[in-house]
Design an enzyme around this catalytic site. Structure first.
Site, PDB file in Angstrom:
ATOM      1  N   CYS A 241      81.826 -31.449   8.348  1.00  0.00           N
ATOM      2  CA  CYS A 241      81.537 -31.237   6.926  1.00  0.00           C
ATOM      3  C   CYS A 241      82.820 -31.462   6.127  1.00  0.00           C
ATOM      4  O   CYS A 241      83.922 -31.395   6.669  1.00  0.00           O
ATOM      5  CB  CYS A 241      81.039 -29.813   6.670  1.00  0.00           C
ATOM      6  SG  CYS A 241      79.422 -29.457   7.389  1.00  0.00           S
TER       7      CYS A 241
ATOM      8  N   LYS B  80      59.947 -22.032   7.303  1.00  0.00           N
ATOM      9  CA  LYS B  80      60.132 -21.514   5.947  1.00  0.00           C
ATOM     10  C   LYS B  80      58.852 -20.840   5.455  1.00  0.00           C
ATOM     11  O   LYS B  80      57.799 -21.459   5.399  1.00  0.00           O
ATOM     12  CB  LYS B  80      60.509 -22.661   5.006  1.00  0.00           C
ATOM     13  CG  LYS B  80      61.774 -23.405   5.406  1.00  0.00           C
ATOM     14  CD  LYS B  80      62.033 -24.561   4.469  1.00  0.00           C
ATOM     15  CE  LYS B  80      63.157 -25.433   4.985  1.00  0.00           C
ATOM     16  NZ  LYS B  80      62.790 -26.170   6.204  1.00  0.00           N
TER      17      LYS B  80
ATOM     18  N   CYS C 163      77.405 -20.431   7.296  1.00  0.00           N
ATOM     19  CA  CYS C 163      76.740 -21.603   7.881  1.00  0.00           C
ATOM     20  C   CYS C 163      75.684 -21.214   8.924  1.00  0.00           C
ATOM     21  O   CYS C 163      75.964 -20.483   9.880  1.00  0.00           O
ATOM     22  CB  CYS C 163      77.771 -22.515   8.522  1.00  0.00           C
ATOM     23  SG  CYS C 163      77.067 -24.021   9.250  1.00  0.00           S
TER      24      CYS C 163
ATOM     25  N   ARG D  63      74.380 -23.198  11.066  1.00  0.00           N
ATOM     26  CA  ARG D  63      74.644 -23.877  12.344  1.00  0.00           C
ATOM     27  C   ARG D  63      76.098 -23.715  12.778  1.00  0.00           C
ATOM     28  O   ARG D  63      76.691 -24.626  13.353  1.00  0.00           O
ATOM     29  CB  ARG D  63      74.279 -25.361  12.233  1.00  0.00           C
ATOM     30  CG  ARG D  63      72.821 -25.574  11.922  1.00  0.00           C
ATOM     31  CD  ARG D  63      72.359 -27.007  12.106  1.00  0.00           C
ATOM     32  NE  ARG D  63      70.998 -27.085  11.624  1.00  0.00           N
ATOM     33  CZ  ARG D  63      70.657 -27.540  10.412  1.00  0.00           C
ATOM     34  NH1 ARG D  63      71.580 -28.009   9.607  1.00  0.00           N
ATOM     35  NH2 ARG D  63      69.391 -27.543  10.035  1.00  0.00           N
TER      36      ARG D  63
ATOM     37  N   ARG E 280      57.294 -33.989  10.540  1.00  0.00           N
ATOM     38  CA  ARG E 280      58.672 -34.270  10.155  1.00  0.00           C
ATOM     39  C   ARG E 280      59.651 -33.667  11.148  1.00  0.00           C
ATOM     40  O   ARG E 280      59.334 -32.695  11.838  1.00  0.00           O
ATOM     41  CB  ARG E 280      58.967 -33.755   8.748  1.00  0.00           C
ATOM     42  CG  ARG E 280      58.615 -32.312   8.502  1.00  0.00           C
ATOM     43  CD  ARG E 280      58.328 -32.100   7.020  1.00  0.00           C
ATOM     44  NE  ARG E 280      58.028 -30.723   6.681  1.00  0.00           N
ATOM     45  CZ  ARG E 280      56.806 -30.200   6.769  1.00  0.00           C
ATOM     46  NH1 ARG E 280      55.801 -30.927   7.219  1.00  0.00           N
ATOM     47  NH2 ARG E 280      56.589 -28.943   6.415  1.00  0.00           N
TER      48      ARG E 280
ATOM     49  N   ARG F  33      60.088 -28.976  14.283  1.00  0.00           N
ATOM     50  CA  ARG F  33      59.443 -27.685  14.029  1.00  0.00           C
ATOM     51  C   ARG F  33      58.095 -27.845  13.333  1.00  0.00           C
ATOM     52  O   ARG F  33      57.164 -27.083  13.550  1.00  0.00           O
ATOM     53  CB  ARG F  33      60.390 -26.819  13.175  1.00  0.00           C
ATOM     54  CG  ARG F  33      59.773 -25.518  12.665  1.00  0.00           C
ATOM     55  CD  ARG F  33      59.392 -24.611  13.811  1.00  0.00           C
ATOM     56  NE  ARG F  33      58.640 -23.453  13.349  1.00  0.00           N
ATOM     57  CZ  ARG F  33      57.338 -23.415  13.105  1.00  0.00           C
ATOM     58  NH1 ARG F  33      56.603 -24.506  13.252  1.00  0.00           N
ATOM     59  NH2 ARG F  33      56.746 -22.305  12.716  1.00  0.00           N
ATOM     60  N   TYR F  34      57.980 -28.835  12.445  1.00  0.00           N
ATOM     61  CA  TYR F  34      56.761 -29.064  11.678  1.00  0.00           C
ATOM     62  C   TYR F  34      56.057 -30.312  12.190  1.00  0.00           C
ATOM     63  O   TYR F  34      56.697 -31.228  12.707  1.00  0.00           O
ATOM     64  CB  TYR F  34      57.091 -29.209  10.189  1.00  0.00           C
ATOM     65  CG  TYR F  34      57.775 -27.996   9.612  1.00  0.00           C
ATOM     66  CD1 TYR F  34      57.037 -26.889   9.213  1.00  0.00           C
ATOM     67  CD2 TYR F  34      59.154 -27.946   9.466  1.00  0.00           C
ATOM     68  CE1 TYR F  34      57.661 -25.764   8.690  1.00  0.00           C
ATOM     69  CE2 TYR F  34      59.791 -26.833   8.940  1.00  0.00           C
ATOM     70  CZ  TYR F  34      59.033 -25.747   8.554  1.00  0.00           C
ATOM     71  OH  TYR F  34      59.653 -24.630   8.042  1.00  0.00           O
TER      72      TYR F  34
ATOM     73  N   ASP G 279      63.506 -18.274   5.923  1.00  0.00           N
ATOM     74  CA  ASP G 279      63.367 -19.094   7.128  1.00  0.00           C
ATOM     75  C   ASP G 279      63.220 -18.118   8.289  1.00  0.00           C
ATOM     76  O   ASP G 279      64.185 -17.477   8.708  1.00  0.00           O
ATOM     77  CB  ASP G 279      64.592 -20.002   7.295  1.00  0.00           C
ATOM     78  CG  ASP G 279      64.223 -21.368   7.821  1.00  0.00           C
ATOM     79  OD1 ASP G 279      63.181 -21.466   8.488  1.00  0.00           O
ATOM     80  OD2 ASP G 279      64.962 -22.333   7.578  1.00  0.00           O
TER      81      ASP G 279
ATOM     82  N   ASP H 156      70.363 -16.468   6.270  1.00  0.00           N
ATOM     83  CA  ASP H 156      69.924 -16.357   7.657  1.00  0.00           C
ATOM     84  C   ASP H 156      70.700 -15.292   8.422  1.00  0.00           C
ATOM     85  O   ASP H 156      71.809 -14.888   8.036  1.00  0.00           O
ATOM     86  CB  ASP H 156      70.079 -17.713   8.361  1.00  0.00           C
ATOM     87  CG  ASP H 156      69.107 -18.758   7.827  1.00  0.00           C
ATOM     88  OD1 ASP H 156      68.011 -18.375   7.415  1.00  0.00           O
ATOM     89  OD2 ASP H 156      69.471 -19.951   7.814  1.00  0.00           O
TER      90      ASP H 156
ATOM     91  N   CYS I 106      81.080 -23.795   4.863  1.00  0.00           N
ATOM     92  CA  CYS I 106      80.557 -22.586   4.223  1.00  0.00           C
ATOM     93  C   CYS I 106      80.676 -21.419   5.200  1.00  0.00           C
ATOM     94  O   CYS I 106      80.352 -21.555   6.382  1.00  0.00           O
ATOM     95  CB  CYS I 106      79.095 -22.783   3.827  1.00  0.00           C
ATOM     96  SG  CYS I 106      78.787 -24.222   2.770  1.00  0.00           S
TER      97      CYS I 106
END
Length: 451
Positions: free
Chosen positions: A129, A340, A136, A138, A120, A116-117, A333, A296, A133
């Site tokens: 995981c 972000k 989440c 994703r 990086r 995206r950037y 985001d 999100d 959570c």
């Protein structure tokens, strides 16, 4: 851990477990809670929680006994419980809900790699995981036990190898620290063999969900691949325990800088004084607050969302009221893949060529005089640092540096022509063609006119 200022808890249901088992991360993973019966051995479930746990198609539920022990069994509003025990509200849709709210799939040149950037990439190497959570980002990818280990790993490494502008790789998933030592070392060693990869980062909630995993063996493995950074994910002061403090101490002693990323969650941490306590406790265990994320727009997370104004209120409670290095950046985001975007209270009230009017956290307003004889640095000092033309993706910086005059959405000029003729002032035919307005050169009449 007896000297730690933070608590160490074990639920009554686990008091009979020998310490050697309780402190074994493999035991914690194989005894995760995921059924009605599992949870009701620790606390009575609400009707909403029972409904969710009885439903099919629910995002995966797994909670380590260690983390479940931090839940107050007498409080149905407990902030740790709210993060990991599902409720029926997960099955309700809400305005703006998306499957892939950050458009990560759109920015994936190869599967499992998000670019995206400019300099990086995000490398998704597992979908597993230690605990899941309920908000989440994703959820569309994470938790499926049928997915194999790093199935796209070779393609990811090949892309990074052939893309020299990538200097920073963030390893995430899922949670990279759930991988076996051999698999984790394969990832790290492969990245370290790429000359242009300067920094490796790991995003992990394992130290929080499963601090037993942070063994001497793990830290010795990680410190072989410096410079390596690690961001953990703590949302509430109750998650900071003697065990987490010890895990962070091991990582810090291995030379690994630690940061924290919190998500702003309704009913969990949406209070300015609570957040102040959180960032101060993080500093005590040598973890620097890095980000507070706005929740999100993902499926199942609608009931966790707060207004953006709540995040601004929290930043107002931190800036000036606690140590500057403990004030994280509050970000949204951007839905659709905008990345972000930092959001903060307005401390610049006005400006002119002569002065900038500023306010502080107390409401004190001051004028700062601008220099009248400022000269930019000589180009001989700055040109060596300017990116090559092929790497330029400067955005707003390009406007500030004078390299471009504007930023236009795709098709902007064609839209504003409204089907009409090109302006009478001459424009190069190649430019017209690039704009998609026509292949013929505009009439040369008035070709010497100046704008």
């Amino acid at each position: 851990m007896s000297n730690s200022p933070f608590p160490s808890k074990r639920a009554p249901a686990y008091q009979h477990i020998p310490d050697e088992k309780w402190n074994d991360w493999h035991w914690q993973l194989t005894h995760r809670l995921n059924t009605i019966e599992d949870f009701e051995a620790l606390f009575p479930l609400t009707p909403s929680e029972r409904e969710a746990l009885s439903s099919s198609g629910l995002f995966r539920v797994d909670v380590t006994p260690y983390f479940a022990s931090l839940i107050d069994p007498n409080n149905p509003f407990d902030p740790i419980r709210r993060q990991v025990v599902p409720t029926a509200r997960e099955m309700q849709s809400f305005t703006g809900m998306m499957e892939d709210s950050l458009a990560e799939d759109m920015h994936s040149p190869v599967p499992g790699l998000v670019h995206r950037y400019p300099d990086r990439v995000l490398m998704l190497i597992t979908n597993q995981c230690a605990t899941y959570c309920r908000y989440c980002t994703r959820g569309r990818l994470v938790g499926d036990p049928r997915q194999g280990f790093m199935r796209d790993f070779e393609a990811q490494i090949a892309y990074i190898q052939r893309t020299p502008q990538i200097r920073d790789v963030l390893i995430s998933g899922g949670d990279p620290l759930t991988l076996s030592p051999d698999h984790l070392e394969r990832v790290l060693s492969s990245l370290r063999e790429i000359p242009h990869v300067e920094i490796i980062r790991i995003g992990s909630r394992v130290p929080v969900f499963l601090p037993q995993r942070v063994t001497t063996h793990l830290t010795e493995l990680l410190e072989k691949y410096h410079p390596l950074w690690l961001n953990i994910h703590v949302n509430h002061p109750n998650e900071i325990t003697a065990e987490l403090a010890e895990a962070c101490d091991r990582l810090s002693r291995a030379g690994i800088p630690l940061g924290n990323q919190s998500v702003l969650l309704a009913g969990v941490n949406d209070d300015p004084y609570l957040m102040r306590r959180l960032v101060q406790d993080l500093a005590r265990i040598r973890v620097r607050p890095y980000y507070i994320y706005q929740c999100d727009l993902v499926e199942g997370a609608g009931h966790f969302r707060t207004p953006v104004s709540k995040g601004l209120e929290i930043i107002e409670a931190l800036r000036g009221h606690t140590s500057g290095f403990t004030v994280p950046t509050y970000v949204v985001d951007a839905p659709g893949g905008g990345g972000k975007i930092p959001v903060m209270p307005n401390y610049v009230l006005s400006s002119s060529p002569d002065k900038v009017v500023l306010r502080n956290f107390e409401g004190y307003i001051s004028a700062y005089s601008e220099p009248q004889d400022y000269q930019p640095p000589d180009k001989s000092l700055t040109d060596p640092y300017k990116p090559k033309e092929a790497d330029l993706q400067e955005g707003v910086l390009g406007l500030l540096k004078g390299d471009r005059m504007n930023i236009k959405p795709e098709g902007f000029d064609a839209l504003h022509m409204r089907g009409g003729e090109p302006h009478r002032l001459r424009m190069d035919a190649q430019k017209w063609k690039a704009l998609g307005i026509g292949s013929e050169e505009p009439e040369a009449k008035n070709s010497d006119a100046k704008p």
